[in-house]
Design an enzyme around this catalytic site. Structure first.
Site, PDB file in Angstrom:
ATOM      1  N   ASN A   1       0.684  -1.103  -0.113  1.00  0.00           N
ATOM      2  CA  ASN A   1       0.060  -0.067  -0.066  1.00  0.00           C
ATOM      3  C   ASN A   1       0.904   1.213   0.018  1.00  0.00           C
ATOM      4  O   ASN A   1       0.624   2.044  -0.826  1.00  0.00           O
ATOM      5  CB  ASN A   1      -0.946   0.187   1.230  1.00  0.00           C
ATOM      6  CG  ASN A   1      -1.854  -1.019   1.493  1.00  0.00           C
ATOM      7  OD1 ASN A   1      -2.243  -1.836   0.376  1.00  0.00           O
ATOM      8  ND2 ASN A   1      -2.296  -1.382   2.386  1.00  0.00           N
TER       9      ASN A   1
ATOM     10  N   SER B   1       2.686   4.682  17.284  1.00  0.00           N
ATOM     11  CA  SER B   1       1.756   5.412  18.157  1.00  0.00           C
ATOM     12  C   SER B   1       2.444   5.278  19.574  1.00  0.00           C
ATOM     13  O   SER B   1       3.276   4.511  19.928  1.00  0.00           O
ATOM     14  CB  SER B   1       0.562   4.703  18.142  1.00  0.00           C
ATOM     15  OG  SER B   1       0.534   3.470  18.882  1.00  0.00           O
TER      16      SER B   1
ATOM     17  N   ALA C   1     -17.885   4.430  13.889  1.00  0.00           N
ATOM     18  CA  ALA C   1     -17.317   3.803  12.784  1.00  0.00           C
ATOM     19  C   ALA C   1     -17.359   4.522  11.494  1.00  0.00           C
ATOM     20  O   ALA C   1     -16.682   4.388  10.374  1.00  0.00           O
ATOM     21  CB  ALA C   1     -17.973   2.442  12.459  1.00  0.00           C
TER      22      ALA C   1
ATOM     23  N   ARG D   1      -5.551   8.518  16.743  1.00  0.00           N
ATOM     24  CA  ARG D   1      -6.926   8.342  16.175  1.00  0.00           C
ATOM     25  C   ARG D   1      -7.952   8.236  17.208  1.00  0.00           C
ATOM     26  O   ARG D   1      -7.798   7.801  18.294  1.00  0.00           O
ATOM     27  CB  ARG D   1      -6.955   7.152  15.606  1.00  0.00           C
ATOM     28  CG  ARG D   1      -8.224   6.856  14.754  1.00  0.00           C
ATOM     29  CD  ARG D   1      -8.568   5.461  14.034  1.00  0.00           C
ATOM     30  NE  ARG D   1      -7.700   5.351  13.170  1.00  0.00           N
ATOM     31  CZ  ARG D   1      -7.832   5.694  11.951  1.00  0.00           C
ATOM     32  NH1 ARG D   1      -8.876   6.218  11.532  1.00  0.00           N
ATOM     33  NH2 ARG D   1      -6.921   5.555  10.921  1.00  0.00           N
TER      34      ARG D   1
ATOM     35  N   ASP E   1      -0.632   3.172   6.372  1.00  0.00           N
ATOM     36  CA  ASP E   1       0.258   2.995   5.223  1.00  0.00           C
ATOM     37  C   ASP E   1       0.131   4.368   4.316  1.00  0.00           C
ATOM     38  O   ASP E   1       1.511   4.607   4.065  1.00  0.00           O
ATOM     39  CB  ASP E   1      -0.348   1.772   4.301  1.00  0.00           C
ATOM     40  CG  ASP E   1      -0.534   0.535   5.333  1.00  0.00           C
ATOM     41  OD1 ASP E   1       0.337   0.117   6.011  1.00  0.00           O
ATOM     42  OD2 ASP E   1      -1.507  -0.214   5.000  1.00  0.00           O
TER      43      ASP E   1
END
Lengths: 324, 324, 324, 324, 324, 324
Positions: free
Chosen positions: D35, D192, D232, D227, D265
């Site tokens: 990716n 992270s 969702a 994040r 990615d």
């Protein structure tokens, strides 16, 4: 009728697209034994599929697909890593169809003997139906199969075995070594003259092959299908059925193919259905051949032709006239 | 192999829908020369497509479509207003298929000579492959084509030309005037008896047409395809190949058609492949005819039949039996 | 040409999927009379469809579908509970196609006489076209039909009736009782030898059937289609047309079927078109048969073949060669 | 940039359908490292993906998917039993998305050291990019990875590692044991604060976590994404980048999610791109965060946002106004 | 209402796919003026579209698309080479939507004055509606437009012009030079404060801009829409309408966007509808703004919201509660 | 749990297309009671649906759809003319969703008392679940319902009734007249404050409404859902549950809607599940509200959220983070 065998996810490239071209798959579920179970359920026979699928949604979807068409699924074990996959590309004219197997390391290949209570599962059943693709799955499967056959024998449940030889799964030699001992417990064998010769060493040809095979292995019934492949779009099929006394021949059908996969399973279901109905051999083989023919006109592996449709074709009504 | 020609967006109405009915198009990319390049790339030949596409996403998608199937695209120029379009409707039975061209004022028709460094592009190449649809694109294309042919000659690169006459692009007279002078630089000509007569004034028929054409224009190889159109669903094709000494004939194939477009390009690729492999003429013509046959069974313009599939059909295995 | 009849929503399972398998429908609209109207509109005849549909979006969509193909719809009444539905499954090879009707209690069956101002609707019209499926809709429809026929007679508008017998709608006896009295007002009758015998008691066969039917009911023109159903995928059709003097026979067409529904309506439209053009009987029957043939190659009920396509096929060009 | 990692087939239920409901999959290909390679290729960087796929059509399709977007694939080994699979269900609102892994016993997990000539593959490369999902593949992969890292060191090729911890692949303890020793050869670490704490034992929080991590393992650059998952359908992301001197913070983006997978990615690719361009740290982190943001708006795993689009968003133009 | 303008084929990548990813297009037809005509036809106004399309099926399909929704099409000329195309990619969140124009060398740009009998076309019409994209089509279009405006003036037909400035078609300077002279014949101008400033040199802002514009060019009515683009997924719109006396302001709507294209055309149709109904200015501007809002929730360019739906929203009912 | 109610075919226009635009429908099956049965079956409760469907394939497909998700269907009667239909259009933002009912004259409305052996059907059941849409079906349904309630009482099976008032089926007055007498046999009533007031004359508001309703009709449990419809895309829901002692309140959920239909049925199933599990009231109402919330994120009417997913949301985990 109880069936035991692997369930797989079938992924089809749409229309006549090649697997190399496609970015969309139609998903369905299949398994030679389950296909026969679904056909029998459509015709009103209570059927139960025995298998093993993973616990996640893809495994549940396989079970749901059988339930949808009326097959009982309570005896399917849950667990293991994955569901096997068939990638399918539909052929056309001179281009052959193609199936890519991705069925190693599946949940089914990791069945354990204690997951199946065969005396309970087979209780009240008339038949235990198997195909050669199950024992091709290795030793764990073979051990469960042995339990099932032992239980069937002790309960007086008849056993049918469809050779279903797939060269992608094992060699003829391997298949022969595994399948031949099983024949001692088989009442009905489904296959072809090529199977008789290649797997079981029966050299007779034509009608005589069935009788020779029955005699050699003390089989009560033997049924063959024969296929002439004119092209990937058009085949001719016909069938023979030996009941210990004589060989009954079916009509032959030249078919414009919608989906060729599952024809043999539909044939097996037809023979079982005829035997369950106690029909004469000629009617049995005609019904089974017509069922196999109709399967070729229906997408995916399940033969969703109704008993009425099969009987009409078996009795010679084949004009395909629109019903309205 | 280096190819030079236009890339187009092909928009297909799905299934047998008419263009008047559809509100959905399947998009793919095509171009007679590029189609041949893709086929050759599938068979392991390094190929390079030369063309010109607009800078926006639709132009990039055309390039990506070639890259996907292994064709090198670095020499494709970027710029100009638009990509040409083919609207395609699939015929059936007595209803002919239909192609609507929207290929005027395209980026390709605005190629400029300085956009292509032919000595570098052709360096190391064995063949330069062209079709008649490129010079039909007008003077700018003709000028670039002249440069390409000059470079090919000076580098010893062989040249193949597929007549690919399209009455929607130009008249026979216009085509004749433009294509005839090119023949002096052509080694391999692909076409038909109708092309020989209508474009190049060769009146001989049958086998003699190929030899007469080769002699008149000093061509090293000539290959013809012949098509009997029984209906939009079923055609019979066969081929001939002349190598300066004799004419080799292929098997004939009666085909249930999935997609008829690109058959000629697959044939051209087959001849080129056979010549690159140094095969005898009979093997070459059988391979090329089998490639053309298989293309008819694959959707869209690219012939994604593998070398193995083509060779099996060329050697007479044509039952279309399921591979599993 | 003015048509009066029911409009229905047609829901097709995609490809060769069975209704039992599908979870997707392709929606289109149909109606025997409307289908003929659309064909005539494609060929340049001004047509007007008269019917009744519910006021909601599905009713409006039916109207829009006719407008899209150029049929005038102002005289369609709005109201009532629902639009009738046809669930359609496409057959293949030995498996027959299937239509499930859900057309009871529809808005059309609740037409009221005051919803249609027939003198105004028929003003300037050349023909009023009907099929037997409309009077099968019951008494309310019959009353409106009587008004329409009375108005047609008084305005000198010719009347055509296509028997379109459907055993799912009524018995032969019921159809005979309703249709026979209508014949007194019919100029052109479309049907088959089976209709002549089963509905109207005409025992003659072959060519003589048409003349006998015409004579018995004082019909000016009679047209028959004949169908040999080899399979659900392949039929042969041919036609006859009697003009009071002689019977003209069409070519026969063996067709690879895309969609078999609507062939009779396309034939009726072809006869009407030929009569409107004042053609000789041979040309009329060839045009109508070619129109019916081409309909089989087009999805859904509307015959979107152009006049040019029909004429080319009628004149014998049937190779289906790609047009590009 | 050279990447090494597994390629997988990704099968998506369409729209918001659950895996339990669907009978159709959209197929694409993915792999964390690939990716990143595709994103870099879109932005003009020459990239090469190294992996192993089976020889059949599904393996070839994976390669073709990378080629389509401009990644070089010659160093991908062929062989082994199967391509791993991701079944993906898109979440919505309070319902989380779901990924089912079927990636055991894959061709990639059976890589062999002699299949990869690292000195040749890495020759001329600036970076070798890895993720933690590759060493999660077991010992055979680890051995190849060790070769790659050794070759990178000896050739002076920089190494980046994206932690990409997946609890479905291994535990934090297993990951820590395998990844920690690799850090000695890593120049750029992507992860992270949770990774720093859970995998590498760095307890500092906020900005200090990056510096502490860099110091502890002698890393030249460290980049974090953060994040907030509101639902969702909507997430907020932001990023930090430490260059040995200071921590640069990106804008934060609240995103209506189209496809959440591949965001990390895209971020990794953005950091690599900025370093390759020699940009200042603030520009690097803004570019990478904008790339990650845009990935969330594009279906499937590849970040097909152009450099121009990323730069515009990175510079604050985020109104999403239609471009026409 | 009569409209004059170009018809185009609109090809959409499905869902949120990028043009670079897609191999499927949804086809619809559009044109700023035709979009307004369709909206008016839904609301019961008789409308007639004037344009030019090629004679082939794609041109016919454009006509059919308008007929389907009730717009009269008899005055559309047939001929010329091609229909223009819009390739459309739907944006999401921070990623802007994108339109690629392929609208050079179209049939519309080759209109000829003698193809349109304006006095007859406009006979009985109340309004002639235009947008700025038509005169952007060049001199041939301009000449036909001049004829139309002259006929409108002599017949007392009012004229509305929607600026619809597109930077992909021409510069602000070019647009200003062509559109400014047209204003002398315009009764209703639709645009924005940015148009007033950039095209017509009106520097006033806010409410004053409308009055200043009206005064400078002696316009009877001026209507503005204003858009705040929070993201590609969410916009806020509101509108103002000046009737020579005062400026009426609409509610503002924050919209989750399904399809942003055609909002301005829906607004123009709303203003025209209100004027035709003789409503007060406040009701007009509310109706038009509500129509524009609803268009954003409907796929493709046509505003298929019913009058009832628009009025309910215009009167403040905006909860979107399910109707059942 | 046994449910009794109508099964319907649900036809959805895809995505946000309007019914006026679409030519494709997604087919599923629904029924308020069946939807609850499916949810309970997902959570491990044995459920049995009782209904009546036609004998043809569409009726069988409805049964198969329930079987697929594990609901027992043996007690469903076969016969009668048709299955009712719901045409569904998904709303967006300010545009409301829309349902068109075509459910008159259905097989269900022609149930006959002797088709259902209630003592046998209810034997061993814990609950009989009903909704108000069944008695809205007329007298024949009412008679069967009376039998069911009598059998439930005599067997000690508890009864739940979901008001499910639909203004398209009957008026509030009609509903009140039919439903009020039923309450004497109801243990659990599901509805809303508006139902309490409009159907049952309970004027209390807020928490007091539940107690007042329970007291007035001697109900053991009462559950309400409350919905704030911000737009067709976003709603907020919350719930209350009264157990004879106190009112438990659920969390409130603001939802981005995928499919709003079936939320009430999911809630009813949640309450029944909680009661069957013997949970405290707070846990019951949280579980039911979470189930209703999750249903909004799943396409079509069945709530295929797992017990685990519901429990996690009910306990406050609502970040929607990807599970991988």
């Amino acid at each position: 009728v109880v069936t035991f065998g692997e369930l797989l996810l079938r992924l089809d490239a749409p229309g006549h697209e090649r697997l190399l071209q496609t970015d969309r798959y139609r998903a369905s579920f299949t398994g030679g034994e389950a296909n026969a179970a679904v056909a029998l359920a459509q015709w009103g026979i209570e059927t139960r599929a025995v298998s093993k699928v993973p616990e996640h949604e893809i495994g549940q979807a396989a079970i749901n697909h059988l339930r949808r068409y009326g097959v009982r699924t309570e005896a399917i074990a849950r667990g293991g890593p994955r569901l096997g996959i068939l990638y399918v590309e539909t052929g056309a004219s001179q281009r052959a169809g193609k199936v890519i197997y991705d069925r190693l390391h599946t949940s089914f290949r990791q069945v354990e003997r204690e997951e199946f209570d065969w005396p309970s599962i087979l209780s009240g059943a008339g038949w235990l139906h198997l195909t050669g693709t199950a024992p091709a799955g290795g030793e764990a499967v073979g051990a469960v199969l042995a339990d099932a056959l032992a239980a069937a024998r002790s309960l007086g449940v008849r056993v049918s075995l469809d050779c279903s030889f797939r060269s992608a799964l094992w060699t003829r030699e391997e298949a022969s070594a595994v399948l031949t001992p099983l024949l001692a417990q088989v009442d009905l064998l489904l296959g072809s003259e090529a199977d008789a010769r290649g797997l079981f060493g029966v050299e007779a040809s034509g009608e005589e092959s069935l009788a020779a095979l029955a005699e050699k292995f003390n089989l009560r019934w033997v049924a063959y299908t024969e296929r002439d492949s004119h092209s990937a779009s058009e085949n001719t099929i016909r069938a023979m059925f030996y009941d210990g006394h004589q060989v009954a021949h079916s009509r032959s059908y030249t078919i414009e193919i919608v989906d060729r996969i599952g024809g043999g399973d539909a044939f097996a279901a037809g023979i079982l259905f005829g035997l369950l109905c106690g029909w004469p051999s000629q009617r049995i083989v005609e019904y089974a051949a017509a069922a196999a023919c109709l399967k070729h006109t229906i997408p995916w592996d399940f033969n969703l032709a109704s008993r009425d449709e099969v009987e009409r074709l078996a009795s010679g009504e084949s004009t395909g006239r629109l019903v309205r």
